[in-house]
Scaffold this active site. Structure first.
Site, PDB file in Angstrom:
ATOM      1  CG  ASP A  10      -1.813   1.200   1.336  1.00 41.88           C
ATOM      2  OD1 ASP A  10      -2.394   1.570   0.292  1.00 41.88           O
ATOM      3  OD2 ASP A  10      -1.940   1.803   2.415  1.00 41.88           O
ATOM      4  CB  SER A  11       0.138   4.803  -0.446  1.00 45.83           C
ATOM      5  OG  SER A  11      -0.952   4.881   0.447  1.00 45.83           O
ATOM      6  CB  CYS A  73      -3.241   0.120  -2.427  1.00 48.56           C
ATOM      7  SG  CYS A  73      -3.279   1.786  -3.093  1.00 48.56           S
ATOM      8  CD  GLU A 156       0.378   6.628   6.085  1.00 43.26           C
ATOM      9  OE1 GLU A 156       1.555   6.576   6.464  1.00 43.26           O
ATOM     10  OE2 GLU A 156      -0.234   5.635   5.630  1.00 43.26           O
ATOM     11  CB  CYS A 188      -9.309   4.417   1.378  1.00 42.85           C
ATOM     12  SG  CYS A 188      -7.617   4.821   1.883  1.00 42.85           S
ATOM     13  CG  HIS A 190      -4.802   4.739   4.861  1.00 44.76           C
ATOM     14  ND1 HIS A 190      -4.377   4.353   3.620  1.00 44.76           N
ATOM     15  CD2 HIS A 190      -3.705   5.235   5.501  1.00 44.76           C
ATOM     16  CE1 HIS A 190      -3.076   4.613   3.498  1.00 44.76           C
ATOM     17  NE2 HIS A 190      -2.647   5.147   4.623  1.00 44.76           N
TER      18      HIS A 190
HETATM   19  N1  DGL Z   1      -4.789   3.005   1.206  1.00 47.59           N
HETATM   20  C1  DGL Z   1      -4.805   3.289  -0.180  1.00 47.59           C
HETATM   21  C2  DGL Z   1      -6.105   2.933  -0.850  1.00 47.59           C
HETATM   22  O1  DGL Z   1      -6.731   1.986  -0.450  1.00 47.59           O
HETATM   23  C3  DGL Z   1      -4.150   4.564  -0.638  1.00 47.59           C
HETATM   24  C4  DGL Z   1      -4.439   5.813   0.118  1.00 47.59           C
HETATM   25  C5  DGL Z   1      -3.636   6.987  -0.420  1.00 47.59           C
HETATM   26  O2  DGL Z   1      -2.396   6.902  -0.384  1.00 47.59           O
HETATM   27  O3  DGL Z   1      -4.249   7.955  -0.880  1.00 47.59           O
HETATM   28  O4  DGL Z   1      -6.512   3.522  -1.822  1.00 47.59           O
END
Ligand code: DGL
Length: 271
Positions: A10-11, A73, A156, A188, A190
């Protein structure tokens, strides 16, 4: 070089919502997690940049011996899943299709909310997957996407239960509540870390769909395994100590020995 782990990326810390579940629900699987914290958030980058970052990370995981790659992600899924599948020598597990299918099956009134970063929300990927999942079912659905650029930076930094997190979430959820959604997709990775707050704000009648719930069954379906008794490996492109601290808190488990690994091919990107 063969490590025989399952690659998950993931990011940033978001993909830990998937990796953490795999570590708990399938402790025999060894995970190689890559968090691209030098480039987070992906959600506001141009699509071509995100695709380059994603391909670089998948190459790294495969060269390190991954037996499969989980795109933990949504943005990567929305922009690069098919492209990566076309060259990747190991199975690539996506998360959008199973979540869209679950949402279509669970909604009672056909009003499905989607919270995601702006790039995923704009991509139309969830709408497309919901239409495919609907198939010949004669049932009208309405997917209502909301881009939420302020949430990833909050998570984050480990803020999942603060007043700021609550107020920011409400800014995004209030319009969906007005639209009377009965199902909400966490688009997302996150966002599952905000799930208790989301459920509290929307109330118990709104069903929350977390794509992380479907990853293990997909790995089982594909017959993916990893070398037994290998320790997990966690790498990041940014600050490894910060990632270890925030990640351990989010997962309530010790993420020991997070490594900083810069990938040379990233350099082709003007950051
Ligand atoms: N967690 C990621 C997603 O599911 C990326 C979030 C991001 O870096 O903007 O899209």
């Amino acid at each position: 070089m063969s490590s025989g782990r399952i690659g998950v990326f993931d990011s940033g810390v978001g993909g830990l919502s998937i990796a953490g579940r795999l570590m708990t629900e399938a402790p025999h699987l060894a995970i190689h997690y890559y968090g691209d914290t030098a480039h987070v958030p992906y959600g506001e980058r141009p699509a071509a940049e995100v695709t380059h970052l994603v391909e670089t990370i998948v190459e790294h995981l495969v060269e390190s011996g991954a037996s499969a790659v989980v795109m933990a992600c949504n943005t990567s899924n929305a922009l690069a899943l098919e492209r990566v599948r076309s060259w990747c020598p190991v199975p690539v597990v996506g998360i959008i299709d199973p979540a869209a299918e679950a949402a279509v099956l669970r909604t009672r009134n056909g009003r499905i909310g989607l919270i995601a970063n702006p790039l995923t929300a704009r991509s139309g990927a969830y709408e497309k997957s919901c239409r495919t999942a609907l198939g010949r079912l004669n049932f009208g659905i309405n997917v209502l996407p909301v881009g939420c650029p302020k949430l990833v930076p909050l998570i984050e930094s480990g803020q999942v239960a603060t007043r700021e997190a609550r107020e920011t979430l409400w800014e995004y959820l209030a319009p969906l509540q007005m639209e009377q959604i009965d199902t909400l997709i966490l688009g997302c990775t996150h966002f599952p870390f905000l799930r208790p707050l989301i459920q509290e704000l929307l109330g118990p009648d709104v069903e929350i769909i977390d794509p992380a719930s479907y990853v293990l069954q997909e790995l089982v379906r594909l017959g993916v395994t990893s070398t037994p008794a290998l320790p997990h490996l966690v790498e990041v492109s940014g600050d490894s100590e910060e990632f270890g601290r925030v990640g351990s808190r989010l997962l309530s488990r010790n993420l020991n020995g997070v490594r900083h690994t810069h990938l040379k091919r990233f350099a082709r990107l003007a950051v």
